[in-house]
Design an enzyme around this catalytic site. Structure first.
Site, PDB file in Angstrom:
ATOM      1  N   CYS A   2       0.785  -1.361   0.021  1.00 38.28           N
ATOM      2  CA  CYS A   2      -0.111   0.137   0.089  1.00 38.28           C
ATOM      3  C   CYS A   2       0.901   1.210   0.010  1.00 38.28           C
ATOM      4  CB  CYS A   2      -0.873  -0.038   1.344  1.00 38.28           C
ATOM      5  SG  CYS A   2      -2.043  -1.195   1.092  1.00 38.28           S
ATOM      6  N   GLY A  28      -0.348   0.790  -5.018  1.00 37.17           N
ATOM      7  CA  GLY A  28      -1.767   0.199  -4.755  1.00 37.17           C
ATOM      8  C   GLY A  28      -2.881   1.091  -5.909  1.00 37.17           C
ATOM      9  N   ASN A 102       0.300   0.500   5.718  1.00 37.42           N
ATOM     10  CA  ASN A 102       1.023  -0.396   4.786  1.00 37.42           C
ATOM     11  C   ASN A 102       1.827  -1.517   5.441  1.00 37.42           C
ATOM     12  OD1 ASN A 102       4.086   0.192   2.750  1.00 37.42           O
ATOM     13  ND2 ASN A 102       2.765  -1.410   2.814  1.00 37.42           N
ATOM     14  N   GLY A 103       1.572  -2.878   5.043  1.00 36.36           N
ATOM     15  CA  GLY A 103       2.280  -4.002   5.750  1.00 36.36           C
ATOM     16  C   GLY A 103       1.083  -4.887   6.026  1.00 36.36           C
ATOM     17  N   CYS A 237      12.475  -4.640   3.607  1.00 34.43           N
ATOM     18  CA  CYS A 237      11.983  -5.616   2.522  1.00 34.43           C
ATOM     19  C   CYS A 237      12.754  -5.684   1.140  1.00 34.43           C
ATOM     20  CB  CYS A 237      10.600  -5.250   2.341  1.00 34.43           C
ATOM     21  SG  CYS A 237       9.970  -6.199   0.748  1.00 34.43           S
ATOM     22  N   TYR A 243      11.633  -4.589  -7.065  1.00 37.63           N
ATOM     23  CA  TYR A 243      10.532  -4.504  -7.749  1.00 37.63           C
ATOM     24  C   TYR A 243       9.545  -3.296  -7.323  1.00 37.63           C
ATOM     25  CZ  TYR A 243       5.907  -5.089  -9.548  1.00 37.63           C
ATOM     26  OH  TYR A 243       4.556  -5.032 -10.049  1.00 37.63           O
ATOM     27  N   ASP A 347      12.825  -8.399 -13.501  1.00 34.45           N
ATOM     28  CA  ASP A 347      13.141  -8.124 -12.194  1.00 34.45           C
ATOM     29  C   ASP A 347      12.908  -9.227 -11.452  1.00 34.45           C
ATOM     30  OD1 ASP A 347      10.470  -6.964 -12.854  1.00 34.45           O
ATOM     31  OD2 ASP A 347      10.330  -7.419 -10.682  1.00 34.45           O
ATOM     32  N   CYS A 383       5.291 -14.368   1.162  1.00 36.83           N
ATOM     33  CA  CYS A 383       5.411 -13.164   2.428  1.00 36.83           C
ATOM     34  C   CYS A 383       4.542 -13.243   3.048  1.00 36.83           C
ATOM     35  CB  CYS A 383       5.716 -11.994   1.515  1.00 36.83           C
ATOM     36  SG  CYS A 383       6.087 -10.485   2.353  1.00 36.83           S
ATOM     37  N   CYS A 437      11.434 -14.339   1.347  1.00 35.24           N
ATOM     38  CA  CYS A 437      10.766 -15.015   0.204  1.00 35.24           C
ATOM     39  C   CYS A 437      11.677 -15.816  -0.704  1.00 35.24           C
ATOM     40  CB  CYS A 437       9.947 -13.728  -0.655  1.00 35.24           C
ATOM     41  SG  CYS A 437      11.124 -12.437  -0.959  1.00 35.24           S
TER      42      CYS A 437
HETATM   43  P1  5GP Z   1       5.303 -13.709 -13.993  1.00 34.87           P
HETATM   44  O1  5GP Z   1       6.296 -14.192 -15.140  1.00 34.87           O
HETATM   45  O2  5GP Z   1       5.834 -14.471 -12.516  1.00 34.87           O
HETATM   46  O3  5GP Z   1       3.951 -14.222 -14.517  1.00 34.87           O
HETATM   47  O4  5GP Z   1       5.275 -12.458 -13.599  1.00 34.87           O
HETATM   48  C1  5GP Z   1       6.503 -11.681 -13.175  1.00 34.87           C
HETATM   49  C2  5GP Z   1       6.199 -10.115 -13.474  1.00 34.87           C
HETATM   50  O5  5GP Z   1       5.368  -9.679 -12.306  1.00 34.87           O
HETATM   51  C3  5GP Z   1       7.382  -9.553 -13.335  1.00 34.87           C
HETATM   52  O6  5GP Z   1       7.452  -8.562 -14.605  1.00 34.87           O
HETATM   53  C4  5GP Z   1       7.425  -8.433 -12.175  1.00 34.87           C
HETATM   54  O7  5GP Z   1       7.878  -7.196 -12.459  1.00 34.87           O
HETATM   55  C5  5GP Z   1       5.936  -8.485 -11.953  1.00 34.87           C
HETATM   56  N1  5GP Z   1       5.874  -8.802 -10.320  1.00 34.87           N
HETATM   57  C6  5GP Z   1       6.539  -9.309  -9.168  1.00 34.87           C
HETATM   58  N2  5GP Z   1       5.948  -9.169  -8.013  1.00 34.87           N
HETATM   59  C7  5GP Z   1       4.736  -8.440  -8.413  1.00 34.87           C
HETATM   60  C8  5GP Z   1       3.986  -7.697  -7.321  1.00 34.87           C
HETATM   61  O8  5GP Z   1       4.076  -8.190  -6.267  1.00 34.87           O
HETATM   62  N3  5GP Z   1       2.898  -6.918  -7.901  1.00 34.87           N
HETATM   63  C9  5GP Z   1       2.873  -6.978  -9.331  1.00 34.87           C
HETATM   64  N4  5GP Z   1       1.872  -5.703  -9.635  1.00 34.87           N
HETATM   65  N5  5GP Z   1       3.911  -7.088 -10.118  1.00 34.87           N
HETATM   66  C10 5GP Z   1       4.671  -8.025  -9.667  1.00 34.87           C
HETATM   67 MG    MG Z   2       7.519  -6.503 -14.479  1.00 35.91          MG
END
Ligand code: 5GP
Ligand code: MG
Length: 457
Positions: A2, A28, A102-103, A237, A243, A347, A383, A437
């Site tokens: 958040c 968010g 947030n958390g 974190c 990311y 990432d 997490c 994680c």
């Molecule tokens: P996957 O390949 O696992 O389907 O998606 C990975 C993508 O999800 C990566 O591009 C990364 O930037 C994004 N991502 C990783 N963690 C999170 C998160 O907590 N929230 C969102 N919105 N995207 C995430």
């Molecule tokens: Mg991404």
């Protein structure tokens, strides 16, 4: 996850909060809210959607007063509905309380039961409501410092908070410091914000981070600070650097963009590829890709162009909508890709489903080989502290090794940055971070059984 924001005393508090939330929108996208206070009255406006969907000139003007608290929600606990939007507001025996959190707390269910046994009636399923109930039940309601210290002592898990308690604006960070929270100043007003990019937008000056276990009380004419708890270790974190946070922010005292570039440079050193171009999966992979390209001296290109009017893919809670948004977000550039050996930098891989689609799209656009490099180690554990990682079952690296994942996503090769490589790329010594994680090594006691079940779903 958040985003939170607070300001006091400022004649244009609501507008500043709106702008602050606008800068923090990436934290968010599900709902947004602002509460203000003026002459013992509170004004609240919140709704589902982006900051700009929820607020307009008229409702910002209606939010009167010199104190404002704002919140952006990205649901981790509690279902996604209007009732669960924040700031959470109640009138109680201690007075007016508004909370932006947030958390993720890890003893919510136990606290919920204890409070209900003592007569509390809950309106929502949010962590923030528990904090409000604790304040309302605190034995010494005259002394806010005691009431806060007593209430926060009940909490386990991650919380950065911005709180309105009658005429005091309060900021607090859990003793491990999982989530960021910084302090700034503008025109004599103090500001609390998740990330410094919110300060930059409104022209405020960054003062410092709120320390883990620290609480600040912002009054109309002064600021006071105290430690409400001591904790020998930090648990920042690390995923905020990888990311979550905006690259133009400084969090935990250091810049995110530079940290991401270092991750990319280290990745190039650990897992080089003889390729024609380096490209990111935009936007989140962009900064690590830059670091990778500069370190490996392979030209950086954009092999996919992002539609900037599409939000982050993960934010939508339902699977169907997420898939839809992935498809409309990135378009491969045939002119750049045709016949090329490509390294794509991501990432992180969570479920692997978007990565699979990206690789396929690049191959269809004519890339000869697609090598994938990921700027963090495999995500294997849920997490409990606020990042919306799915159940173990859904985390692809919990169930499978790297070779299996490579074949699943269809890449010519796949490598992840090592744990050591990730930690040594950080701007702070490694003891400061929570890496649960990746390692399953949780810095605090495990969540209560029911919380664990609800968090792991
Ligand atoms: P996957 O390949 O696992 O389907 O998606 C990975 C993508 O999800 C990566 O591009 C990364 O930037 C994004 N991502 C990783 N963690 C999170 C998160 O907590 N929230 C969102 N919105 N995207 C995430
Ligand atoms: Mg991404």
């Amino acid at each position: 996850m958040c985003g939170i924001f607070g300001i006091y005393p400022h004649k244009d508090a609501a507008r500043m909060a709106y702008l602050g939330l606008y800068a923090l929108q990436h934290r968010g996208e599900e709902s947004a809210g602002i509460i203000t206070r003026n002459c013992r009255r509170t004004y609240l406006h919140k709704g589902m959607g982006l900051v700009n969907d929820v607020f307009d000139e008229k409702n910002i003007r209606a939010l009167k007063g010199e104190m404002a608290v704002g919140h952006l929600r990205y649901s981790t606990t509690g279902s996604s509905s209007l009732k669960n939007t924040q700031p959470f507001y109640v009138k109680s025996k201690i007075g007016d309380i508004a909370i932006a959190h947030n958390g993720n707390l890890t003893n919510t269910i136990r606290l919920h039961e204890d409070l209900e046994t003592n007569g509390a009636l809950f309106q929502t399923t949010m962590d923030s409501e528990i904090i409000a109930h604790l304040l309302a039940h605190s034995p010494n309601k005259k002394d806010y410092k005691e009431a806060i210290t007593w209430s926060l002592a009940h909490l386990e898990g991650a919380y950065s908070l911005v709180l309105m308690l009658n005429d005091v604006l309060i900021g607090a960070r859990d003793p491990f410091g999982w989530r960021p929270l910084c302090l700034g100043k503008l025109d004599g007003a103090y500001i609390l914000a998740s990330e410094t990019c919110a300060l930059d937008l409104i022209g405020a000056q960054y003062i410092r981070d709120i320390e883990p276990g620290e609480c600040v009380f912002i009054y109309k004419d002064r600021i006071e600070t105290f430690k409400f708890a001591e904790q020998p270790r930090r648990a920042y974190c690390i995923f905020e650097y990888i990311y979550f946070a905006r690259p133009d922010s400084n969090i935990f005292g250091h810049n995110v963009y530079l940290a991401r570039k270092k991750l990319g440079a280290r990745l190039a050193a650990e897992f080089p590829v003889p390729a024609d171009i380096v490209m990111p999966i935009p936007d989140s992979g962009t900064y690590a890709a830059l670091g990778f390209a500069q370190a490996s001296k392979i030209p950086f290109e954009y092999g996919m162009i992002r539609n900037h009017y599409v939000g982050r893919t993960f934010i939508q809670p339902s699977q169907d909508m997420r898939d839809f948004r992935v498809r409309i977000k990135l378009n491969p550039l045939k002119e750049v890709l045709a016949g090329k050996k490509v390294v794509i930098i991501e990432d992180s891989i969570v479920r692997g489903t978007t990565s699979k689609r990206r690789v396929r799209a690049l191959l269809e656009a004519g890339a000869k080989e697609v090598h994938m490099r990921v700027s963090c180690p495999p995500l294997r554990f849920p997490c409990y502290y606020g990042i919306d990682f799915p159940t173990k079952k859904e985390l692809i690296a919990f169930n499978h090794d790297i070779a299996w994942i490579r074949d699943f996503i269809g890449a010519s090769s796949l490598e992840y940055l090592s744990l050591e490589g990730m930690l040594s790329s950080m701007p702070l010594p490694k003891e400061n971070f929570c890496t649960a994680c990746f390692t399953g090594d949780y810095p605090a006691s495990a969540p209560c059984r029911l919380c664990k079940e609800s968090l792991e779903r």
